[in-house]
Scaffold this motif. Structure first.
Motif, mmCIF file in Angstrom:
data_model
loop_
_atom_site.group_PDB
_atom_site.id
_atom_site.type_symbol
_atom_site.label_atom_id
_atom_site.label_comp_id
_atom_site.label_asym_id
_atom_site.label_seq_id
_atom_site.Cartn_x
_atom_site.Cartn_y
_atom_site.Cartn_z
ATOM 1 N N VAL A 21 2.171 -14.816 21.160
ATOM 2 C CA VAL A 21 3.417 -14.789 20.201
ATOM 3 C C VAL A 21 3.650 -13.089 19.970
ATOM 4 C CG1 VAL A 21 4.302 -15.255 18.046
ATOM 5 C CG2 VAL A 21 2.424 -16.867 18.940
ATOM 6 N N PHE A 22 4.926 -12.950 20.556
ATOM 7 C CA PHE A 22 5.229 -11.194 20.433
ATOM 8 C C PHE A 22 6.425 -11.146 19.325
ATOM 9 C CE2 PHE A 22 8.172 -7.948 21.871
ATOM 10 C CZ PHE A 22 7.229 -7.020 22.030
ATOM 11 N N ASN A 23 5.997 -10.288 18.401
ATOM 12 C CA ASN A 23 6.993 -10.235 17.279
ATOM 13 C C ASN A 23 7.749 -8.718 17.500
ATOM 14 O OD1 ASN A 23 8.415 -9.856 14.815
ATOM 15 N ND2 ASN A 23 6.653 -9.287 13.784
ATOM 16 N N GLU A 24 8.882 -8.633 18.018
ATOM 17 C CA GLU A 24 9.555 -7.366 18.139
ATOM 18 C C GLU A 24 10.001 -6.761 16.950
ATOM 19 O OE1 GLU A 24 13.305 -5.631 20.600
ATOM 20 O OE2 GLU A 24 12.631 -7.534 21.270
ATOM 21 N N SER A 25 9.453 -6.137 15.990
ATOM 22 C CA SER A 25 9.425 -5.575 14.965
ATOM 23 C C SER A 25 8.846 -4.026 14.628
ATOM 24 C CB SER A 25 8.989 -6.660 13.930
ATOM 25 O OG SER A 25 9.096 -6.072 12.502
ATOM 26 N N GLU A 26 9.227 -3.465 14.023
ATOM 27 C CA GLU A 26 8.671 -2.294 13.637
ATOM 28 C C GLU A 26 7.493 -2.280 12.564
ATOM 29 O OE1 GLU A 26 11.341 0.704 12.641
ATOM 30 O OE2 GLU A 26 12.839 0.518 14.314
ATOM 31 N N ASP A 27 7.560 -3.345 11.931
ATOM 32 C CA ASP A 27 6.657 -3.526 10.815
ATOM 33 C C ASP A 27 5.739 -4.737 11.064
ATOM 34 O OD1 ASP A 27 5.229 -4.245 8.532
ATOM 35 O OD2 ASP A 27 6.788 -3.830 7.103
ATOM 36 N N TYR A 28 4.626 -4.625 11.276
ATOM 37 C CA TYR A 28 3.578 -5.888 11.621
ATOM 38 C C TYR A 28 3.737 -7.293 10.631
ATOM 39 C CZ TYR A 28 -0.843 -8.507 12.408
ATOM 40 O OH TYR A 28 -1.791 -9.324 12.342
ATOM 41 N N ALA A 29 3.869 -6.894 9.523
ATOM 42 C CA ALA A 29 3.910 -8.016 8.418
ATOM 43 C C ALA A 29 5.615 -8.687 8.262
ATOM 44 C CB ALA A 29 3.631 -7.520 7.274
ATOM 45 N N VAL A 30 6.650 -8.015 9.207
ATOM 46 C CA VAL A 30 7.970 -8.217 8.959
ATOM 47 C C VAL A 30 8.432 -8.992 10.342
ATOM 48 C CG1 VAL A 30 10.291 -8.089 8.508
ATOM 49 C CG2 VAL A 30 8.488 -6.596 7.301
#
Length: 146
Positions: A21-30
């Motif tokens: 699961v890849f989350n393209e975000s600057e903030d891990y929690a967001v």
């Protein structure tokens, strides 16, 4: 285990070990743009060097909530589950719920379109139309890929 040993992973009892699961975000929690892949190799095959180098552009967990570390070997992106990492199921579920909500919103918009020759819009079920989404990690992954 090093990145060169990626094909020598220990076998795991759960298929969720392989899910990436890849989350393209600057903030891990967001949750940002969240993508779900069958395995790390599938995820890495579409990555370019700039996505991984110098801290990259996002964060990765497997389906058990363990951290996936990314690196470059030559010009190829590679990933490896950090088996020593503590599972972060709360964050994983948050990412997956965000992706499932996006899928549901898109299905709702498409369901309002008029049918055309050889094409009919998706039909939302009663519960789905009420905005109810799966609660489990497995259910969320299934919903995202339906």
């Amino acid at each position: 285990m090093s990145f060169g040993d990626a094909n020598k992973r220990p076998p795991k009892a759960s298929w969720l070990y392989d899910v990436a699961v890849f989350n393209e975000s600057e903030d891990y929690a967001v949750p940002g743009d969240v993508l779900v892949f069958r395995n790390i190799e599938e995820m890495c095959s579409g990555m370019e060097a700039w996505m991984v180098e110098d801290g990259g552009i996002g964060f990765c967990l497997n389906g058990l909530g363990q951290t996936i570390k990314l690196d470059m070997i030559g010009e190829k992106a590679v990933g490896l589950v950090d088996d020593a990492s503590e599972p972060d199921l709360t964050t994983l579920q948050s990412w997956l719920k965000s992706a499932a909500k996006s899928v549901r919103d898109a299905r709702e918009i498409k369901s309002r379109k008029k049918p055309r020759f050889f094409w009919s819009p998706p039909t939302l079920g009663y519960v789905e139309a009420q905005g109810v989404l799966p609660e489990t990690i497995e259910g969320l992954i299934a919903y995202i890929h339906m």
